[in-house]
Scaffold this motif. Structure first.
Motif, PDB file in Angstrom:
ATOM      1  N   ASN A 122       0.831  -1.199   0.000  1.00  0.00           N
ATOM      2  CA  ASN A 122       0.000   0.000   0.000  1.00  0.00           C
ATOM      3  C   ASN A 122       0.870   1.256   0.000  1.00  0.00           C
ATOM      4  O   ASN A 122       1.919   1.293   0.645  1.00  0.00           O
ATOM      5  N   GLU A 123       0.428   2.255  -0.697  1.00  0.00           N
ATOM      6  CA  GLU A 123       1.119   3.538  -0.668  1.00  0.00           C
ATOM      7  C   GLU A 123       0.694   4.294   0.596  1.00  0.00           C
ATOM      8  O   GLU A 123      -0.489   4.484   0.851  1.00  0.00           O
ATOM      9  N   ILE A 124       1.671   4.688   1.387  1.00  0.00           N
ATOM     10  CA  ILE A 124       1.410   5.342   2.666  1.00  0.00           C
ATOM     11  C   ILE A 124       1.745   6.820   2.558  1.00  0.00           C
ATOM     12  O   ILE A 124       2.866   7.199   2.202  1.00  0.00           O
ATOM     13  N   SER A 125       0.788   7.654   2.871  1.00  0.00           N
ATOM     14  CA  SER A 125       1.012   9.098   2.908  1.00  0.00           C
ATOM     15  C   SER A 125       1.216   9.513   4.357  1.00  0.00           C
ATOM     16  O   SER A 125       0.357   9.271   5.207  1.00  0.00           O
ATOM     17  N   ILE A 126       2.366  10.110   4.648  1.00  0.00           N
ATOM     18  CA  ILE A 126       2.712  10.496   6.013  1.00  0.00           C
ATOM     19  C   ILE A 126       2.692  12.011   6.109  1.00  0.00           C
ATOM     20  O   ILE A 126       3.392  12.702   5.369  1.00  0.00           O
ATOM     21  N   ARG A 127       1.879  12.522   7.033  1.00  0.00           N
ATOM     22  CA  ARG A 127       1.772  13.962   7.250  1.00  0.00           C
ATOM     23  C   ARG A 127       2.013  14.268   8.730  1.00  0.00           C
ATOM     24  O   ARG A 127       1.108  14.132   9.543  1.00  0.00           O
ATOM     25  N   PRO A 128       3.232  14.645   9.111  1.00  0.00           N
ATOM     26  CA  PRO A 128       3.468  15.034  10.506  1.00  0.00           C
ATOM     27  C   PRO A 128       2.595  16.236  10.862  1.00  0.00           C
ATOM     28  O   PRO A 128       2.643  17.270  10.202  1.00  0.00           O
ATOM     29  N   LEU A 129       1.791  16.113  11.896  1.00  0.00           N
ATOM     30  CA  LEU A 129       0.833  17.153  12.253  1.00  0.00           C
ATOM     31  C   LEU A 129       1.298  17.973  13.454  1.00  0.00           C
ATOM     32  O   LEU A 129       2.216  17.593  14.172  1.00  0.00           O
ATOM     33  N   PHE A 130       0.633  19.107  13.658  1.00  0.00           N
ATOM     34  CA  PHE A 130       0.799  19.951  14.843  1.00  0.00           C
ATOM     35  C   PHE A 130       2.235  20.444  15.034  1.00  0.00           C
ATOM     36  O   PHE A 130       2.822  20.345  16.103  1.00  0.00           O
ATOM     37  N   ALA A 131       2.784  20.971  13.953  1.00  0.00           N
ATOM     38  CA  ALA A 131       4.137  21.527  14.026  1.00  0.00           C
ATOM     39  C   ALA A 131       4.155  22.774  14.902  1.00  0.00           C
ATOM     40  O   ALA A 131       3.181  23.518  14.979  1.00  0.00           O
ATOM     41  N   THR A 132       5.270  23.007  15.581  1.00  0.00           N
ATOM     42  CA  THR A 132       5.469  24.182  16.414  1.00  0.00           C
ATOM     43  C   THR A 132       6.578  25.029  15.797  1.00  0.00           C
ATOM     44  O   THR A 132       7.693  24.538  15.603  1.00  0.00           O
ATOM     45  N   PRO A 133       6.312  26.296  15.481  1.00  0.00           N
ATOM     46  CA  PRO A 133       7.340  27.098  14.807  1.00  0.00           C
ATOM     47  C   PRO A 133       8.450  27.551  15.746  1.00  0.00           C
ATOM     48  O   PRO A 133       8.204  27.999  16.865  1.00  0.00           O
ATOM     49  N   LEU A 134       9.666  27.428  15.281  1.00  0.00           N
ATOM     50  CA  LEU A 134      10.837  28.013  15.926  1.00  0.00           C
ATOM     51  C   LEU A 134      11.582  28.766  14.834  1.00  0.00           C
ATOM     52  O   LEU A 134      12.145  28.161  13.928  1.00  0.00           O
ATOM     53  N   LEU A 135      11.555  30.091  14.909  1.00  0.00           N
ATOM     54  CA  LEU A 135      12.218  30.923  13.913  1.00  0.00           C
ATOM     55  C   LEU A 135      13.608  31.272  14.421  1.00  0.00           C
ATOM     56  O   LEU A 135      13.761  31.786  15.530  1.00  0.00           O
ATOM     57  N   MET A 143       5.561   8.347  28.167  1.00  0.00           N
ATOM     58  CA  MET A 143       5.030   7.677  29.343  1.00  0.00           C
ATOM     59  C   MET A 143       4.346   6.366  28.966  1.00  0.00           C
ATOM     60  O   MET A 143       4.457   5.354  29.658  1.00  0.00           O
ATOM     61  N   LEU A 144       3.622   6.373  27.844  1.00  0.00           N
ATOM     62  CA  LEU A 144       2.878   5.181  27.436  1.00  0.00           C
ATOM     63  C   LEU A 144       3.789   4.084  26.893  1.00  0.00           C
ATOM     64  O   LEU A 144       3.557   2.908  27.143  1.00  0.00           O
ATOM     65  N   ALA A 145       4.801   4.485  26.124  1.00  0.00           N
ATOM     66  CA  ALA A 145       5.666   3.487  25.493  1.00  0.00           C
ATOM     67  C   ALA A 145       7.075   4.061  25.340  1.00  0.00           C
ATOM     68  O   ALA A 145       7.478   4.465  24.246  1.00  0.00           O
ATOM     69  N   PRO A 146       7.835   4.113  26.423  1.00  0.00           N
ATOM     70  CA  PRO A 146       9.159   4.742  26.351  1.00  0.00           C
ATOM     71  C   PRO A 146      10.142   3.999  25.455  1.00  0.00           C
ATOM     72  O   PRO A 146      11.167   4.564  25.074  1.00  0.00           O
ATOM     73  N   TYR A 147       9.840   2.748  25.095  1.00  0.00           N
ATOM     74  CA  TYR A 147      10.736   1.956  24.265  1.00  0.00           C
ATOM     75  C   TYR A 147      10.355   2.013  22.788  1.00  0.00           C
ATOM     76  O   TYR A 147      10.951   1.329  21.960  1.00  0.00           O
ATOM     77  N   LEU A 148       9.339   2.810  22.453  1.00  0.00           N
ATOM     78  CA  LEU A 148       8.902   2.938  21.059  1.00  0.00           C
ATOM     79  C   LEU A 148       9.016   4.385  20.595  1.00  0.00           C
ATOM     80  O   LEU A 148       8.975   5.313  21.396  1.00  0.00           O
ATOM     81  N   ARG A 149       9.151   4.554  19.282  1.00  0.00           N
ATOM     82  CA  ARG A 149       9.038   5.880  18.685  1.00  0.00           C
ATOM     83  C   ARG A 149       8.530   5.708  17.255  1.00  0.00           C
ATOM     84  O   ARG A 149       8.633   4.636  16.659  1.00  0.00           O
ATOM     85  N   TYR A 150       7.965   6.782  16.722  1.00  0.00           N
ATOM     86  CA  TYR A 150       7.442   6.733  15.361  1.00  0.00           C
ATOM     87  C   TYR A 150       8.599   6.685  14.362  1.00  0.00           C
ATOM     88  O   TYR A 150       9.667   7.256  14.591  1.00  0.00           O
ATOM     89  N   SER A 151       8.380   5.998  13.249  1.00  0.00           N
ATOM     90  CA  SER A 151       9.452   5.792  12.276  1.00  0.00           C
ATOM     91  C   SER A 151       9.722   7.012  11.408  1.00  0.00           C
ATOM     92  O   SER A 151      10.624   6.990  10.573  1.00  0.00           O
ATOM     93  N   VAL A 152       8.954   8.067  11.584  1.00  0.00           N
ATOM     94  CA  VAL A 152       9.166   9.294  10.826  1.00  0.00           C
ATOM     95  C   VAL A 152      10.137  10.188  11.601  1.00  0.00           C
ATOM     96  O   VAL A 152       9.885  10.519  12.759  1.00  0.00           O
ATOM     97  N   PRO A 153      11.271  10.587  11.016  1.00  0.00           N
ATOM     98  CA  PRO A 153      12.260  11.381  11.759  1.00  0.00           C
ATOM     99  C   PRO A 153      11.686  12.642  12.382  1.00  0.00           C
ATOM    100  O   PRO A 153      12.089  13.040  13.480  1.00  0.00           O
ATOM    101  N   GLU A 154      10.722  13.298  11.701  1.00  0.00           N
ATOM    102  CA  GLU A 154      10.127  14.525  12.241  1.00  0.00           C
ATOM    103  C   GLU A 154       9.365  14.288  13.535  1.00  0.00           C
ATOM    104  O   GLU A 154       9.048  15.242  14.251  1.00  0.00           O
ATOM    105  N   LEU A 155       9.061  13.025  13.873  1.00  0.00           N
ATOM    106  CA  LEU A 155       8.302  12.706  15.068  1.00  0.00           C
ATOM    107  C   LEU A 155       9.144  12.058  16.163  1.00  0.00           C
ATOM    108  O   LEU A 155       8.622  11.632  17.182  1.00  0.00           O
TER     109      LEU A 155
END
Length: 221
Positions: free
Chosen positions: A5-18, A158-170
């Protein structure tokens, strides 16, 4: 094995740092450094439980004793804020950009052992810090970094300290991000973003200016 399947990944809720470097910052910094260090020796520190170090009052009084270099600095700051802000579709003036003015600003001097506890700047859309002299701050040594905290809190860790999302931005979900500043750099970020300064262990003074901005909205005729 990857899914077909083609997966579209959209990192949401970005916080600006200028982050930008102020034009003519060497001249501005030389004058501000002299004025602030003179003020540190002649005036008591503003009372602030969050701060270990010296700071001037959190108002506009600094515009009186450091007017000339601040005019050069703040003109660039407000120009960036204007460029990076627009009125939303909820406004009848959504085609226009608000201008900005400084609501309050203050100088900070941190010497060995200085720090700033985690805090936001309530009531401000843009807050910022300008670095006049970073002292002995360097990547991974002597502390004094700016810590920026995930506004979603620590829940992902807190929920899963041994996991992280595979998208670098997350990868920073639920964590804090450390920023090592350089002299002449200015940072703008939302006033609601919790931030802190790690304990500084260098010998040379670490000098900065913090500020909050208020919008100036010109209504059409």
């Amino acid at each position: 094995m990857t899914p077909e399947n083609e997966i579209s990944i959209r990192p949401l809720f970005a916080t600006p740092l200028l982050v930008f470097t102020v034009v003519d910052h060497r001249r501005i910094n030389a004058e501000l450094s002299r004025l602030i260090l003179e003020r540190e020796t002649s005036q008591p520190s503003y009372s602030d439980d969050e701060v270990v170090g010296w700071s001037s009052p959190h108002d506009l009084s600094m515009l009186e004793w450091a007017a000339d270099p601040l005019e050069l600095l703040l003109g660039q700051v407000t120009q960036v804020a204007t460029c990076m802000t627009e009125l939303s579709e909820r406004s009848s003036l959504h085609a226009r950009q608000p201008e900005w003015r400084v609501a309050e600003l203050w100088a900070n001097v941190q010497r060995k052992g200085g720090s700033n506890a985690c805090h936001p700047h309530p009531g401000s859309f843009w807050s910022g810090v300008y670095y006049i002299d970073v002292g002995d701050v360097s990547q991974g040594a002597n502390g004094g970094e700016l810590q920026l905290y995930d506004p979603r809190g620590c829940l992902p860790r807190m929920l899963a300290p041994y996991l992280r999302y595979s998208v670098p931005e997350l990868h920073d979900a639920g964590a804090s991000v450390s920023f090592t500043p350089s002299a002449g750099q200015c940072l703008l970020f939302p006033g609601w973003l919790f931030h802190a300064v790690t304990r500084y262990t260098g010998n040379a003074p670490r000098i900065s200016i913090a500020f909050n901005l208020d919008p100036i909205i010109h209504k059409g005729s």
